[in-house]
Design a protein around this motif. Structure first.
Motif, PDB file in Angstrom:
ATOM      1  N   TYR A   1     -13.266  -6.447  -1.373  1.00 30.01           N
ATOM      2  CA  TYR A   1     -12.255  -5.541  -1.896  1.00 30.01           C
ATOM      3  C   TYR A   1     -11.144  -5.357  -0.861  1.00 30.01           C
ATOM      4  O   TYR A   1     -11.267  -5.787   0.284  1.00 30.01           O
ATOM      5  CB  TYR A   1     -12.874  -4.173  -2.222  1.00 30.01           C
ATOM      6  N   SER A   2     -10.089  -4.650  -1.244  1.00 34.76           N
ATOM      7  CA  SER A   2      -9.025  -4.334  -0.299  1.00 34.76           C
ATOM      8  C   SER A   2      -9.402  -3.130   0.552  1.00 34.76           C
ATOM      9  O   SER A   2      -8.678  -2.756   1.447  1.00 34.76           O
ATOM     10  CB  SER A   2      -7.715  -4.040  -1.052  1.00 34.76           C
ATOM     11  N   HIS A   3     -10.569  -2.516   0.228  1.00 34.86           N
ATOM     12  CA  HIS A   3     -11.091  -1.410   1.014  1.00 34.86           C
ATOM     13  C   HIS A   3     -12.443  -1.819   1.573  1.00 34.86           C
ATOM     14  O   HIS A   3     -13.047  -2.776   1.117  1.00 34.86           O
ATOM     15  CB  HIS A   3     -11.257  -0.147   0.149  1.00 34.86           C
TER      16      HIS A   3
ATOM     17  N   LEU B   1       2.827   5.833  18.536  1.00 37.50           N
ATOM     18  CA  LEU B   1       1.636   6.033  17.715  1.00 37.50           C
ATOM     19  C   LEU B   1       1.872   7.087  16.636  1.00 37.50           C
ATOM     20  O   LEU B   1       1.370   6.964  15.515  1.00 37.50           O
ATOM     21  CB  LEU B   1       0.444   6.415  18.596  1.00 37.50           C
ATOM     22  N   ALA B   2       2.639   8.124  16.955  1.00 40.56           N
ATOM     23  CA  ALA B   2       2.982   9.119  15.933  1.00 40.56           C
ATOM     24  C   ALA B   2       3.812   8.478  14.818  1.00 40.56           C
ATOM     25  O   ALA B   2       3.619   8.777  13.627  1.00 40.56           O
ATOM     26  CB  ALA B   2       3.744  10.275  16.571  1.00 40.56           C
ATOM     27  N   LYS B   3       4.716   7.591  15.202  1.00 43.58           N
ATOM     28  CA  LYS B   3       5.545   6.891  14.212  1.00 43.58           C
ATOM     29  C   LYS B   3       4.690   5.983  13.328  1.00 43.58           C
ATOM     30  O   LYS B   3       4.916   5.886  12.112  1.00 43.58           O
ATOM     31  CB  LYS B   3       6.603   6.066  14.952  1.00 43.58           C
ATOM     32  N   ALA B   4       3.687   5.325  13.928  1.00 40.69           N
ATOM     33  CA  ALA B   4       2.803   4.458  13.147  1.00 40.69           C
ATOM     34  C   ALA B   4       1.964   5.267  12.158  1.00 40.69           C
ATOM     35  O   ALA B   4       1.758   4.859  11.009  1.00 40.69           O
ATOM     36  CB  ALA B   4       1.896   3.664  14.085  1.00 40.69           C
ATOM     37  N   LEU B   5       1.482   6.421  12.564  1.00 41.15           N
ATOM     38  CA  LEU B   5       0.710   7.280  11.659  1.00 41.15           C
ATOM     39  C   LEU B   5       1.581   7.849  10.544  1.00 41.15           C
ATOM     40  O   LEU B   5       1.121   8.056   9.420  1.00 41.15           O
ATOM     41  CB  LEU B   5       0.059   8.415  12.454  1.00 41.15           C
ATOM     42  N   LYS B   6       2.847   8.083  10.857  1.00 41.65           N
ATOM     43  CA  LYS B   6       3.760   8.645   9.852  1.00 41.65           C
ATOM     44  C   LYS B   6       3.977   7.678   8.684  1.00 41.65           C
ATOM     45  O   LYS B   6       4.287   8.098   7.566  1.00 41.65           O
ATOM     46  CB  LYS B   6       5.097   8.997  10.503  1.00 41.65           C
ATOM     47  N   LEU B   7       3.803   6.374   8.920  1.00 43.17           N
ATOM     48  CA  LEU B   7       3.887   5.417   7.816  1.00 43.17           C
ATOM     49  C   LEU B   7       2.936   5.813   6.690  1.00 43.17           C
ATOM     50  O   LEU B   7       3.252   5.668   5.501  1.00 43.17           O
ATOM     51  CB  LEU B   7       3.526   4.012   8.303  1.00 43.17           C
ATOM     52  N   TYR B   8       1.752   6.318   7.074  1.00 43.25           N
ATOM     53  CA  TYR B   8       0.738   6.676   6.089  1.00 43.25           C
ATOM     54  C   TYR B   8       0.928   8.102   5.563  1.00 43.25           C
ATOM     55  O   TYR B   8       0.781   8.350   4.367  1.00 43.25           O
ATOM     56  CB  TYR B   8      -0.662   6.507   6.702  1.00 43.25           C
TER      57      TYR B   8
ATOM     58  N   GLY C   1      -2.884   0.269  -1.532  1.00 38.54           N
ATOM     59  CA  GLY C   1      -4.263   0.326  -1.058  1.00 38.54           C
ATOM     60  C   GLY C   1      -4.643   1.693  -0.535  1.00 38.54           C
ATOM     61  O   GLY C   1      -5.696   2.236  -0.877  1.00 38.54           O
ATOM     62  N   VAL C   2      -3.789   2.292   0.314  1.00 36.28           N
ATOM     63  CA  VAL C   2      -4.136   3.593   0.899  1.00 36.28           C
ATOM     64  C   VAL C   2      -4.014   4.706  -0.134  1.00 36.28           C
ATOM     65  O   VAL C   2      -4.769   5.690  -0.112  1.00 36.28           O
ATOM     66  CB  VAL C   2      -3.278   3.866   2.153  1.00 36.28           C
ATOM     67  N   GLN C   3      -3.080   4.560  -1.091  1.00 37.08           N
ATOM     68  CA  GLN C   3      -2.957   5.575  -2.147  1.00 37.08           C
ATOM     69  C   GLN C   3      -4.136   5.524  -3.113  1.00 37.08           C
ATOM     70  O   GLN C   3      -4.495   6.536  -3.716  1.00 37.08           O
ATOM     71  CB  GLN C   3      -1.636   5.405  -2.898  1.00 37.08           C
ATOM     72  N   ALA C   4      -4.760   4.341  -3.248  1.00 36.74           N
ATOM     73  CA  ALA C   4      -5.954   4.248  -4.087  1.00 36.74           C
ATOM     74  C   ALA C   4      -7.107   5.047  -3.490  1.00 36.74           C
ATOM     75  O   ALA C   4      -8.020   5.465  -4.202  1.00 36.74           O
ATOM     76  CB  ALA C   4      -6.355   2.784  -4.257  1.00 36.74           C
ATOM     77  N   ILE C   5      -7.073   5.283  -2.178  1.00 38.61           N
ATOM     78  CA  ILE C   5      -8.123   6.061  -1.515  1.00 38.61           C
ATOM     79  C   ILE C   5      -7.809   7.556  -1.518  1.00 38.61           C
ATOM     80  O   ILE C   5      -8.648   8.385  -1.874  1.00 38.61           O
ATOM     81  CB  ILE C   5      -8.318   5.594  -0.061  1.00 38.61           C
ATOM     82  N   TYR C   6      -6.549   7.904  -1.153  1.00 33.59           N
ATOM     83  CA  TYR C   6      -6.223   9.307  -0.903  1.00 33.59           C
ATOM     84  C   TYR C   6      -5.274   9.935  -1.924  1.00 33.59           C
ATOM     85  O   TYR C   6      -5.042  11.145  -1.871  1.00 33.59           O
ATOM     86  CB  TYR C   6      -5.598   9.446   0.498  1.00 33.59           C
TER      87      TYR C   6
END
Length: 481
Positions: free
Chosen positions: A102-104, A136-143, A259-264
């Motif tokens: 799966y993608s997860h 790293l804060a900028k990378a987390l902000k992507l999500y 993919g990440v929206q399918a989780i959260y």
């Protein structure tokens, strides 16, 4: 002789089976070994038998796995170890396996909270600390821009996501392999190591197209830390091989966003900032909640001997391990040494029965339970240059009468008899103390050996021979089962 001929015949059959018609240039044994290692690490849960095995079943396993890899990367599926396949195997990449239905991740692990804490326990010397924090804060902000999660940076204690830069074997049974190859890896959501993210310090970390771009690699690994597996879409952030793209105005690609929206789920637009770094705690701040001495990821702020007993400092508290072994006791630092809220580094100089505590940009002289008059003093009085605002670790080496003082990825040598820093310092830790890595969180001497802690692990060290002897977990000193 007949046995040797039979083996040679099998080897000839293997070359033909691997490469079709006999090619003009067959893969070397080194290339076959590298291919086997690559497939075992990234495309097999149980490992791949060596391609030079005389058993036909092993050859089939290697060929089948090689075809799986070629199909995954969109290569011509031949089962042959050709130049295109070897080129893809040689690209820098993430350390996670590419085998996933799966993608997860299987079971879709996720964080059951909306605010996720993260802590950077050490920093790469390639970039400034502020640059790493911001990247790293900028990378987390992507999500957090696309899902209902917020990320909060903390500077002490155990966070949901513990982030570190380490080299080679760093205590998680997934050693790094030096420059290029595996750049980083992260653990899927969960207790313990869940969410933890490790970067290979042997890489050249940059914010440009040269070296390994920290923003792109971190954004990829944070996808794993949130529950995303690898993607076969070559334009996706979660594609396993590293590929540089312009990071100016970078947004999460559609495949990764879905993919990440399918989780959260999908984040409602709020216009509010989604990463919330905490300021560094001040000496007047209350200590963190009582630390767990039996945690397998226990990290020390400082360790030292005091009158033949070992003292382990953590978040405003200390554990005392008695030399007579009557158990381990725990107290708040301020209850014994009023005015001292935290100990960053400490060491004992037995000839004067004095202990030095470093706290932020100053230090204290201690004798027993008493703070000596005239303290605290600024670090500059100790001989540090003005740019040093914190000491990470300290340990006295009795047979040289020198104290090693660690700051970042370097260390100083202090002459106790002369009362001054030795000439020629600071020096790089990994060059002059081989085997203990780039940084030290805490250090102490016990029964003739030095112990250098970094994160939850420590190295037992033979200082006269400059040799690492073994690696231990910090909590092993805490009398835990």
């Amino acid at each position: 002789m007949e046995g040797e001929l039979a083996i040679r015949a099998v080897m000839i059959v293997m070359v033909v089976a691997l490469c079709g018609a006999v090619p003009t240039t067959s893969p070397s044994q080194q290339e076959l070994t590298k291919a086997q290692d690559y497939l075992s690490q990234f495309f097999s849960d149980v490992g791949v038998s060596p391609p030079n095995s005389v058993w036909r079943s092993s050859l089939d396993s290697f060929e089948d796995t090689l075809r799986k890899m070629q199909e995954y990367f969109g290569l011509e599926v031949t089962g042959q170890l050709d130049s295109n396949t070897m080129e893809v195997m040689g690209r820098p990449r993430c350390g996670f396996t590419d085998v996933s239905s799966y993608s997860h991740f299987e079971g879709r692990p996720k964080w059951g909270k909306t605010v996720i804490t993260y802590r950077i326990t050490d920093y790469t010397p390639d970039l400034s600390q502020s640059a790493v924090d911001a990247t790293l804060a900028k990378a987390l902000k992507l999500y957090s821009d696309v899902v209902p999660l917020d990320f909060k940076q903390i500077h002490s204690g155990t966070a949901d996501m513990m982030i570190t830069f380490r080299t080679r074997d760093h205590g998680d049974f997934a050693p790094f392999d030096g420059q290029n190859g595996v750049l980083a890896h992260a653990f899927s959501p969960g207790e313990g190591h869940g969410g933890d993210t490790h970067f290979d310090e042997d890489e050249n970390w940059t914010l440009t197209s040269t070296g390994a771009n920290l923003f792109l690699v971190a954004a990829h690994e944070f996808g794993h830390a949130l529950g995303l597996a690898h993607s076969q879409v070559q334009t996706a952030l979660m594609y396993p091989n590293y590929q540089y793209v312009n990071t100016e105005g970078y947004k999460l690609p559609d495949d990764d966003r879905q993919g990440v929206q399918a989780i959260y789920g999908i984040r409602a637009t709020s216009g509010q900032p989604t990463t919330k770094p905490d300021p560094q705690p001040t000496p007047e701040s209350d200590p963190e909640p009582t630390p767990d001495r039996c945690s397998r990821i226990l990290m020390f702020d400082a360790v030292t001997s005091i009158q033949r007993n070992l003292y382990f400092f953590k978040n405003g508290y200390f554990w005392k391990r008695s030399s007579s072994w009557d158990g381990i006791t725990m107290k708040r630092i301020q209850s014994v040494w009023p005015g001292i809220s935290k100990v960053d580094a400490a060491y004992e100089y037995k000839k004067t029965d004095t202990v030095i505590f470093f706290e932020g940009d100053h230090y204290w002289g201690i004798r027993g339970n008493t703070v000596l008059p005239g303290y605290p003093k600024p670090l500059s009085d100790f001989g540090f240059p003005l740019f040093v605002t914190k000491v990470d670790a300290a340990v006295h080496v009795s047979f040289t009468s020198r104290t090693l003082l660690f700051v970042g990825n370097r260390y100083w040598s202090y002459n106790e008899r002369g009362g001054r820093m030795d000439v020629g310092y600071p020096k790089f830790t990994h060059r002059n103390l081989p085997g203990i890595g780039f940084r030290v969180d805490a250090a102490f001497e016990n029964k003739g050996y030095l112990y250098f802690s970094y994160g939850s692990r420590q190295t037992e060290y033979d200082y006269p021979r400059r040799r690492a002897l073994r690696t231990l977990l910090n909590y092993r000193w805490m009398d835990c089962n």
